[in-house]
Design an enzyme around this catalytic site. Structure first.
Site, mmCIF file in Angstrom:
data_model
loop_
_atom_site.group_PDB
_atom_site.id
_atom_site.type_symbol
_atom_site.label_atom_id
_atom_site.label_comp_id
_atom_site.label_asym_id
_atom_site.label_seq_id
_atom_site.Cartn_x
_atom_site.Cartn_y
_atom_site.Cartn_z
ATOM 1 N N ASN A 13 -16.881 35.028 133.869
ATOM 2 C CA ASN A 13 -15.562 34.436 134.104
ATOM 3 C C ASN A 13 -15.648 32.956 133.756
ATOM 4 O O ASN A 13 -16.220 32.173 134.512
ATOM 5 C CB ASN A 13 -15.171 34.627 135.585
ATOM 6 C CG ASN A 13 -13.887 33.888 135.927
ATOM 7 O OD1 ASN A 13 -13.131 33.495 135.034
ATOM 8 N ND2 ASN A 13 -13.633 33.689 137.207
ATOM 9 N N GLU A 102 -9.737 32.328 143.415
ATOM 10 C CA GLU A 102 -9.002 31.117 143.021
ATOM 11 C C GLU A 102 -7.517 31.429 142.847
ATOM 12 O O GLU A 102 -6.666 30.593 143.127
ATOM 13 C CB GLU A 102 -9.625 30.516 141.748
ATOM 14 C CG GLU A 102 -10.936 29.816 142.086
ATOM 15 C CD GLU A 102 -11.968 29.816 140.987
ATOM 16 O OE1 GLU A 102 -11.614 30.011 139.810
ATOM 17 O OE2 GLU A 102 -13.169 29.616 141.305
ATOM 18 N N GLY A 178 -18.895 29.130 143.317
ATOM 19 C CA GLY A 178 -18.974 27.758 142.807
ATOM 20 C C GLY A 178 -19.625 26.793 143.786
ATOM 21 O O GLY A 178 -19.549 25.582 143.615
HETATM 22 C C1 PEP Z 1 -16.335 33.492 139.872
HETATM 23 O O1 PEP Z 1 -15.565 32.592 139.561
HETATM 24 O O2 PEP Z 1 -15.966 34.674 139.817
HETATM 25 C C2 PEP Z 1 -17.688 33.137 140.306
HETATM 26 C C3 PEP Z 1 -18.455 34.066 140.815
HETATM 27 O O3 PEP Z 1 -18.048 31.827 140.152
HETATM 28 P P1 PEP Z 1 -19.531 31.207 140.352
HETATM 29 O O4 PEP Z 1 -20.504 32.132 139.689
HETATM 30 O O5 PEP Z 1 -19.459 29.869 139.698
HETATM 31 O O6 PEP Z 1 -19.772 31.136 141.829
#
Ligand code: PEP
Length: 253
Positions: A13, A102, A178
């Site tokens: 993603n 998000e 994140g």
């Molecule tokens: C995501 O946005 O689906 C995600 C898992 O982000 P990250 O790997 O940066 O935690």
């Protein structure tokens, strides 16, 4: 018609990163380091505006699948800035992220909207990857299971059983996205087992084939351990999927 998705599933993603030029550069670097493999499914979720460039860069690599990060609940109309599931299909997407945290927490997406979106995605012949996950406050109140099951049941409520059996589910604890804080493989397994049981209850034994991905600060260092965990059928990766080299390592985990 339901298609079976080869597990493990490694899904990237990119969020609002990598426009058409950078996305093309990413693939120029990534593709030679990632030989086609029938033993796993790799899905890229670029920003919609980069979809055409990514599709072009993937010519000759049908092993890598494409998706979009969001679609609107309606089929078409006066919804400035939005895209529909049918448009995503026309542009070459096969998968759609629905209910990413998000979208839920920054854009106020409701369970009713995730349900409508999953239904639209099904009607357009695409596969939804429904994201579910609890906040840190909910986890501390011991509500993880209740929250995740509520989001799951609501999200699939307007889908046919057959489409449910062909979908993807991603467990993404909000506190791990994140943040650099990852769920342990044991924590992930515990929630994935609960999700699996609910899916089987909803759609029968065919739901045993539904890939349940873990997402939340997965990276090249922890991918193998997470993928080895019981009921973890793949990873949805944000930050660590945006470097071609790191993504190749994760895809080879
Ligand atoms: C995501 O946005 O689906 C995600 C898992 O982000 P990250 O790997 O940066 O935690």
């Amino acid at each position: 018609m339901t298609r079976t998705i080869q597990r493990p599933v490694l899904a990237a993603n990119w969020k609002m990163n990598l426009g058409p030029t950078q996305a093309t550069e990413f693939l120029r670097e990534f593709l030679p380091t990632h030989p086609a493999s029938a033993e796993r499914t790799v899905i890229l979720f670029p920003p919609a505006i980069s979809l055409a460039a990514v599709r072009e860069a993937l010519r000759g690599r049908p092993d890598i699948q494409l998706g979009v990060q969001n679609v609107h609940t309606e089929e078409k109309g006066a919804f400035t800035g939005e895209i529909s599931a049918a448009m995503a299909a026309e542009a070459g997407a096969a998968f759609v992220l629905v209910g990413h945290s998000e979208r839920r927490h920054l854009f106020g997406e409701t369970d009713a909207q995730t349900a409508q979106k999953c239904a639209r995605v099904e009607s357009a012949g695409l596969t939804p990857a429904l994201c579910v996950g609890e906040t840190i406050e909910q986890r501390e109140r011991d509500e993880t299971e209740a929250v995740v099951l509520h989001q799951l049941r609501a999200g699939v409520s307007a889908m046919s059983d057959e489409a449910v059996r062909g979908m993807i589910v991603a467990y993404e604890p909000v506190w791990a996205i994140g943040t650099g804080r990852t769920a342990t493989p044991e924590d992930a397994s515990a929630v994935h087992r609960v999700i699996r049981a609910a899916l089987v209850e909803l759609a029968g034994d065919g739901a045993l084939e539904i890939p349940i991905l873990y997402g939340g600060s997965a990276n090249a260092g922890n991918a193998a351990a997470l993928l080895a965990a019981d009921q973890v059928d793949g990873l949805l990766v944000g930050g660590a999927s945006m470097s071609a080299r790191t993504w190749a390592t994760i895809c080879g985990s």
